[in-house]
Design a protein around this motif. Structure first.
Motif, short mmCIF file in Angstrom:
data_model
loop_
_atom_site.label_atom_id
_atom_site.label_comp_id
_atom_site.label_asym_id
_atom_site.label_seq_id
_atom_site.Cartn_x
_atom_site.Cartn_y
_atom_site.Cartn_z
N VAL A 184 28.93 29.89 44.46
CA VAL A 184 29.42 30.10 43.09
C VAL A 184 30.84 30.64 43.17
CG1 VAL A 184 29.08 31.51 41.01
CG2 VAL A 184 27.09 30.66 42.25
N LEU A 185 31.71 30.14 42.29
CA LEU A 185 33.00 30.80 42.07
C LEU A 185 33.03 31.21 40.60
CD1 LEU A 185 35.77 31.76 43.00
CD2 LEU A 185 36.68 29.54 42.33
N ALA A 186 32.94 32.52 40.38
CA ALA A 186 32.87 33.04 39.01
C ALA A 186 34.18 33.74 38.68
CB ALA A 186 31.70 34.02 38.90
N GLY A 187 34.59 33.66 37.43
CA GLY A 187 35.85 34.28 37.02
C GLY A 187 35.68 35.08 35.75
N GLY A 188 36.58 36.04 35.55
CA GLY A 188 36.50 36.84 34.34
C GLY A 188 37.57 37.91 34.32
N ALA A 189 37.17 39.07 33.84
CA ALA A 189 38.15 40.14 33.62
C ALA A 189 37.49 41.49 33.88
CB ALA A 189 38.64 40.06 32.18
N TYR A 190 38.25 42.55 33.63
CA TYR A 190 37.67 43.88 33.76
C TYR A 190 37.99 44.67 32.51
CZ TYR A 190 42.14 46.25 34.39
OH TYR A 190 43.38 46.78 34.19
N SER A 191 37.19 45.70 32.28
CA SER A 191 37.55 46.64 31.23
C SER A 191 37.44 48.03 31.81
CB SER A 191 36.65 46.48 30.01
OG SER A 191 35.32 46.54 30.40
N GLN B 166 33.45 41.83 34.89
CA GLN B 166 32.56 40.83 34.27
C GLN B 166 33.02 39.45 34.67
OE1 GLN B 166 33.34 42.52 30.37
NE2 GLN B 166 31.15 42.42 29.96
N VAL B 167 32.15 38.71 35.35
CA VAL B 167 32.50 37.34 35.76
C VAL B 167 31.37 36.38 35.41
CG1 VAL B 167 34.09 37.99 37.63
CG2 VAL B 167 31.66 37.74 38.13
N LYS B 168 31.76 35.11 35.22
CA LYS B 168 30.80 34.06 34.84
C LYS B 168 31.14 32.75 35.51
CE LYS B 168 29.50 35.67 30.34
NZ LYS B 168 29.49 35.61 28.95
N SER C 81 26.01 34.87 35.60
CA SER C 81 26.86 35.89 34.99
C SER C 81 26.56 37.24 35.64
CB SER C 81 26.70 35.94 33.48
OG SER C 81 25.52 36.58 33.16
N HIS C 82 27.60 38.03 35.81
CA HIS C 82 27.49 39.26 36.58
C HIS C 82 28.36 40.33 35.93
CE1 HIS C 82 27.85 41.07 40.92
NE2 HIS C 82 27.17 41.85 40.10
N GLU C 83 27.74 41.47 35.65
CA GLU C 83 28.49 42.62 35.14
C GLU C 83 28.26 43.76 36.10
OE1 GLU C 83 28.37 43.29 30.83
OE2 GLU C 83 27.97 45.39 31.36
N LEU C 84 29.35 44.29 36.66
CA LEU C 84 29.24 45.36 37.66
C LEU C 84 30.07 46.55 37.19
CD1 LEU C 84 29.46 44.87 41.48
CD2 LEU C 84 30.85 46.60 40.37
#
Ligand code: HEM
Length: 189
Positions: free
Chosen positions: A105-112, A124-126, A152-155
């Motif tokens: 998997v290559l997941a992309g997203g952002a951080y808060s 948070q990546v999806k 989907s992954h939230e860490l």
């Protein structure tokens, strides 16, 4: 690779180290329903450093290994390795992962970030099967019999505490199934 400038790990900086936790819970598919397995794990992150692409993109990467064991008998339940990658210019967080079922998997997203400095960060990546940017690659067998449709992954990291929630949507046993995992870990000193 580029070792001349100091890497900027951005929101990934707090990951580096070894974490353990025994509050994990896995929900996995079975032919006639599902199975819940309490688990414990070790999650280790190591700095790789800067990576330069096409002489124009500067990334900072952290390599990780995750080993998950069933609480009831210590049996290996899941093994995963990959990278968390930070693109400071695009403010993008990426996670590349591979598991020994022959799925990548290559997941992309952002951080808060929490409003107060040092109060924590959430990554948070999806990824979605067929998405040209953030996708899934799997063997012909898995495509036919146990297809990964999305991930989907939230860490979250707050000082020496890390927690995550992961959802992997599968097409298996003739139905769609939400394969879910979560755990809480502490940094080992
Ligand atoms: C902490 C994370 C995870 C744990 C503990 C876990 C555990 C499990 C377990 C126990 C099964 C049932 C089959 C078996 O007993 O071997 C399973 C099935 C499966 N998992 Fe995971 N998994 C995790 C994460 C993932 C991720 C991230 C992916 C893919 C992106 C994935 C893909 C699959 C697939 C495709 C199956 C179906 C194969 C089958 O049931 O025969 N899993 N997983």
């Amino acid at each position: 690779m580029n070792e001349t400038t100091e890497p900027d790990f951005g929101p990934l900086a707090g990951l580096i180290g070894t974490w353990t936790g025994d509050k994990g819970l896995d929900l996995a598919p079975e032919p006639d329903g599902s199975e819940q397995s309490p688990y414990y794990e070790t999650l280790s992150f190591e700095a790789v450093g800067n990576v330069e692409n096409a002489e124009s993109q500067l990334l900072a990467a952290v390599r990780y290994v995750q080993v998950v064991r069933r609480k009831s008998n210590g049996e290996l339940l899941h093994d995963q390795t990959g990278y968390w990658i930070w693109d400071a210019a695009a403010q993008t967080v990426m996670q590349s992962l591979t598991i020994p079922r022959a799925v990548c998997v290559l997941a992309g997203g952002a951080y808060s970030a929490a409003p107060t400095p040092g109060a924590g960060v959430c990554l948070q990546v999806k990824a979605k099967l067929g998405d040209p940017d953030w996708g899934v690659v799997q063997s012909p067998f898995m495509w036919d019999k146990a297809r990964t449709l999305s991930f989907s992954h939230e860490l979250r990291i707050e000082d020496d505490k890390l927690s995550y929630v992961e959802t992997t949507r599968l097409e298996i046993y003739g139905r769609s199934f939400e394969h879910k995992d979560h755990n809480e870990l502490s940094r080992q000193r």
